[in-house]
Design a protein around this motif. Sequence first.
Motif, PDB file in Angstrom:
ATOM      1  N   TYR A  99      57.104 -16.274  81.669  1.00 53.58           N
ATOM      2  CA  TYR A  99      58.077 -16.173  80.463  1.00 53.58           C
ATOM      3  C   TYR A  99      58.850 -15.067  80.687  1.00 53.58           C
ATOM      4  O   TYR A  99      58.799 -14.049  81.346  1.00 53.58           O
ATOM      5  CB  TYR A  99      57.117 -16.075  79.236  1.00 53.58           C
ATOM      6  CG  TYR A  99      56.559 -17.069  78.338  1.00 53.58           C
ATOM      7  CD1 TYR A  99      56.261 -18.425  79.172  1.00 53.58           C
ATOM      8  CD2 TYR A  99      56.116 -17.178  77.245  1.00 53.58           C
ATOM      9  CE1 TYR A  99      55.733 -19.372  78.399  1.00 53.58           C
ATOM     10  CE2 TYR A  99      55.607 -17.959  76.344  1.00 53.58           C
ATOM     11  CZ  TYR A  99      55.439 -19.048  77.185  1.00 53.58           C
ATOM     12  OH  TYR A  99      54.682 -20.085  76.423  1.00 53.58           O
ATOM     13  N   PHE A 100      60.227 -15.228  80.364  1.00 54.37           N
ATOM     14  CA  PHE A 100      61.372 -14.466  80.570  1.00 54.37           C
ATOM     15  C   PHE A 100      61.913 -14.266  79.302  1.00 54.37           C
ATOM     16  O   PHE A 100      62.476 -14.917  78.647  1.00 54.37           O
ATOM     17  CB  PHE A 100      62.229 -14.710  81.489  1.00 54.37           C
ATOM     18  CG  PHE A 100      61.607 -14.941  82.917  1.00 54.37           C
ATOM     19  CD1 PHE A 100      61.706 -14.227  83.775  1.00 54.37           C
ATOM     20  CD2 PHE A 100      61.252 -16.419  83.316  1.00 54.37           C
ATOM     21  CE1 PHE A 100      61.066 -14.412  85.197  1.00 54.37           C
ATOM     22  CE2 PHE A 100      60.986 -16.723  84.461  1.00 54.37           C
ATOM     23  CZ  PHE A 100      60.523 -15.677  85.624  1.00 54.37           C
ATOM     24  N   GLY A 101      61.744 -13.002  78.565  1.00 51.11           N
ATOM     25  CA  GLY A 101      62.430 -12.612  77.196  1.00 51.11           C
ATOM     26  C   GLY A 101      63.852 -12.673  77.472  1.00 51.11           C
ATOM     27  O   GLY A 101      64.460 -12.029  78.391  1.00 51.11           O
ATOM     28  N   LEU A 102      64.599 -13.517  76.412  1.00 54.94           N
ATOM     29  CA  LEU A 102      66.049 -13.356  76.713  1.00 54.94           C
ATOM     30  C   LEU A 102      66.813 -12.581  75.423  1.00 54.94           C
ATOM     31  O   LEU A 102      67.662 -12.125  75.349  1.00 54.94           O
ATOM     32  CB  LEU A 102      66.631 -14.807  76.588  1.00 54.94           C
ATOM     33  CG  LEU A 102      66.131 -15.660  78.205  1.00 54.94           C
ATOM     34  CD1 LEU A 102      66.613 -16.857  77.983  1.00 54.94           C
ATOM     35  CD2 LEU A 102      66.625 -14.860  79.187  1.00 54.94           C
ATOM     36  N   ARG A 103      66.256 -12.973  74.138  1.00 52.87           N
ATOM     37  CA  ARG A 103      66.765 -12.328  73.001  1.00 52.87           C
ATOM     38  C   ARG A 103      65.820 -12.241  71.822  1.00 52.87           C
ATOM     39  O   ARG A 103      64.732 -13.147  71.770  1.00 52.87           O
ATOM     40  CB  ARG A 103      68.066 -13.222  72.521  1.00 52.87           C
ATOM     41  CG  ARG A 103      67.785 -14.550  71.850  1.00 52.87           C
ATOM     42  CD  ARG A 103      68.847 -15.281  71.437  1.00 52.87           C
ATOM     43  NE  ARG A 103      68.694 -16.698  71.044  1.00 52.87           N
ATOM     44  CZ  ARG A 103      69.707 -17.364  70.634  1.00 52.87           C
ATOM     45  NH1 ARG A 103      70.557 -17.122  70.066  1.00 52.87           N
ATOM     46  NH2 ARG A 103      69.311 -18.779  70.577  1.00 52.87           N
ATOM     47  N   GLY A 104      65.991 -11.581  71.011  1.00 51.56           N
ATOM     48  CA  GLY A 104      65.066 -11.345  69.811  1.00 51.56           C
ATOM     49  C   GLY A 104      63.928 -10.469  70.272  1.00 51.56           C
ATOM     50  O   GLY A 104      63.937  -9.790  71.161  1.00 51.56           O
ATOM     51  N   GLU A 105      62.952 -10.082  69.371  1.00 53.97           N
ATOM     52  CA  GLU A 105      61.791  -9.334  69.333  1.00 53.97           C
ATOM     53  C   GLU A 105      60.488 -10.102  68.981  1.00 53.97           C
ATOM     54  O   GLU A 105      60.462 -10.781  68.138  1.00 53.97           O
ATOM     55  CB  GLU A 105      61.845  -8.102  68.426  1.00 53.97           C
ATOM     56  CG  GLU A 105      62.858  -6.997  68.993  1.00 53.97           C
ATOM     57  CD  GLU A 105      63.132  -6.104  67.650  1.00 53.97           C
ATOM     58  OE1 GLU A 105      61.752  -5.966  67.341  1.00 53.97           O
ATOM     59  OE2 GLU A 105      63.860  -5.666  67.554  1.00 53.97           O
ATOM     60  N   HIS A 128      57.006 -12.042  82.047  1.00 49.32           N
ATOM     61  CA  HIS A 128      55.521 -12.208  81.551  1.00 49.32           C
ATOM     62  C   HIS A 128      55.011 -12.963  82.552  1.00 49.32           C
ATOM     63  O   HIS A 128      55.354 -14.131  82.941  1.00 49.32           O
ATOM     64  CB  HIS A 128      55.358 -12.602  80.125  1.00 49.32           C
ATOM     65  CG  HIS A 128      56.202 -11.636  79.092  1.00 49.32           C
ATOM     66  ND1 HIS A 128      55.671 -10.584  78.504  1.00 49.32           N
ATOM     67  CD2 HIS A 128      57.397 -11.888  78.765  1.00 49.32           C
ATOM     68  CE1 HIS A 128      56.670 -10.200  77.986  1.00 49.32           C
ATOM     69  NE2 HIS A 128      57.695 -10.993  77.940  1.00 49.32           N
ATOM     70  N   HIS A 129      53.999 -12.531  83.274  1.00 48.69           N
ATOM     71  CA  HIS A 129      52.930 -13.305  84.314  1.00 48.69           C
ATOM     72  C   HIS A 129      51.799 -13.994  83.226  1.00 48.69           C
ATOM     73  O   HIS A 129      51.098 -12.987  82.711  1.00 48.69           O
ATOM     74  CB  HIS A 129      52.329 -12.614  85.423  1.00 48.69           C
ATOM     75  CG  HIS A 129      51.523 -13.520  86.094  1.00 48.69           C
ATOM     76  ND1 HIS A 129      50.353 -13.029  86.441  1.00 48.69           N
ATOM     77  CD2 HIS A 129      51.576 -14.693  86.842  1.00 48.69           C
ATOM     78  CE1 HIS A 129      49.685 -13.979  87.061  1.00 48.69           C
ATOM     79  NE2 HIS A 129      50.465 -15.046  87.136  1.00 48.69           N
ATOM     80  N   ILE A 130      51.620 -15.161  83.098  1.00 46.77           N
ATOM     81  CA  ILE A 130      50.661 -15.876  82.300  1.00 46.77           C
ATOM     82  C   ILE A 130      49.857 -16.425  83.179  1.00 46.77           C
ATOM     83  O   ILE A 130      49.987 -17.095  84.045  1.00 46.77           O
ATOM     84  CB  ILE A 130      51.155 -17.027  81.415  1.00 46.77           C
ATOM     85  CG1 ILE A 130      52.204 -16.534  80.254  1.00 46.77           C
ATOM     86  CG2 ILE A 130      50.076 -17.813  80.728  1.00 46.77           C
ATOM     87  CD1 ILE A 130      52.894 -17.477  79.564  1.00 46.77           C
ATOM     88  N   PRO A 131      48.501 -15.486  83.594  1.00 45.89           N
ATOM     89  CA  PRO A 131      47.515 -15.779  84.636  1.00 45.89           C
ATOM     90  C   PRO A 131      47.015 -17.321  84.344  1.00 45.89           C
ATOM     91  O   PRO A 131      47.029 -18.076  83.224  1.00 45.89           O
ATOM     92  CB  PRO A 131      46.580 -14.797  84.465  1.00 45.89           C
ATOM     93  CG  PRO A 131      47.209 -13.764  83.566  1.00 45.89           C
ATOM     94  CD  PRO A 131      47.932 -14.417  82.774  1.00 45.89           C
ATOM     95  N   TRP A 152      57.016 -23.345  84.682  1.00 48.38           N
ATOM     96  CA  TRP A 152      55.637 -23.541  84.905  1.00 48.38           C
ATOM     97  C   TRP A 152      55.281 -25.109  85.795  1.00 48.38           C
ATOM     98  O   TRP A 152      56.437 -25.829  85.687  1.00 48.38           O
ATOM     99  CB  TRP A 152      54.765 -23.682  83.470  1.00 48.38           C
ATOM    100  CG  TRP A 152      55.245 -25.006  82.484  1.00 48.38           C
ATOM    101  CD1 TRP A 152      54.573 -26.076  82.486  1.00 48.38           C
ATOM    102  CD2 TRP A 152      56.427 -24.992  81.756  1.00 48.38           C
ATOM    103  NE1 TRP A 152      55.193 -26.904  81.491  1.00 48.38           N
ATOM    104  CE2 TRP A 152      56.366 -26.241  81.176  1.00 48.38           C
ATOM    105  CE3 TRP A 152      57.488 -24.322  81.382  1.00 48.38           C
ATOM    106  CZ2 TRP A 152      57.192 -26.884  80.215  1.00 48.38           C
ATOM    107  CZ3 TRP A 152      58.506 -24.479  80.645  1.00 48.38           C
ATOM    108  CH2 TRP A 152      58.468 -25.885  80.168  1.00 48.38           C
ATOM    109  N   PRO A 153      54.365 -25.146  86.292  1.00 47.87           N
ATOM    110  CA  PRO A 153      54.251 -26.498  87.196  1.00 47.87           C
ATOM    111  C   PRO A 153      53.937 -27.592  86.240  1.00 47.87           C
ATOM    112  O   PRO A 153      53.312 -27.848  85.114  1.00 47.87           O
ATOM    113  CB  PRO A 153      52.790 -26.140  87.639  1.00 47.87           C
ATOM    114  CG  PRO A 153      52.453 -24.544  87.377  1.00 47.87           C
ATOM    115  CD  PRO A 153      53.210 -24.141  86.294  1.00 47.87           C
TER     116      PRO A 153
END
Length: 186
Positions: A99-105, A128-131, A152-153
């Motif tokens: 995941y890559f945060g782009l805007r907001g909190e 964010h790496h989601i294992p 994601w795959p």
Amino acid sequence: TASSGLPVRVDLLTGHFDAINVQHKSTCMRDLQGVFSDDAARKALPEDFEVYHVEMLASPQQEGELHTGTTHLMPGKVADEFFMTRGHFHQRREQAEFYFGLRGEGILLLQPENAPAYTEQVFAGSVHHIPSFTAHRLVNTGHDVLSALAVWPVIAGHDYQSLQPDGFRIRVFDRDGKVSLEVAGV
Ligand code: PA5
Ligand code: NI
């Protein structure tokens, strides 16, 4: 002379794709039965209110390929609990995701199968790496839309069932204007 192709564009301030083949999936209040701790409060809200939507690029449906999509999660609360995505394990538990945060909190809730839940702050530029073997859910703790790009795959799949009724041990509430992470069953 050769010219190079025009790639798809993403607006990195919003996560909107500029492409011909963008698919949209909308999740409304009525779709989120049993997700929030106060389901009566959820039912009292307009059922066609869109809590989040995902825009996705078209991907070849075969092993080895990747999905790319942006989730836009509205700000708001059900009673005192911040809006969030349903959350899921991958059907293929060993498949990871970014995941890559782009805007907001917001907050990313991470729930490994056999370890305590943990969280990461989400903001413009967060990575964010989601294992593998880890359920994940976005929570919008801010006043604006929270948008995050995900990769994601294709073979990962979504398993929503394994989290019911309360598989995420951490919930996120607004307690007198403060973001409060609360562990279930304590
Ligand atoms: O692949 C992901 O993890 C995301 O694209 C999610 O599917 C998206 O955020 C929507 O959440 P959910 O699938 O839990 O409803
Ligand atoms: Ni996922």
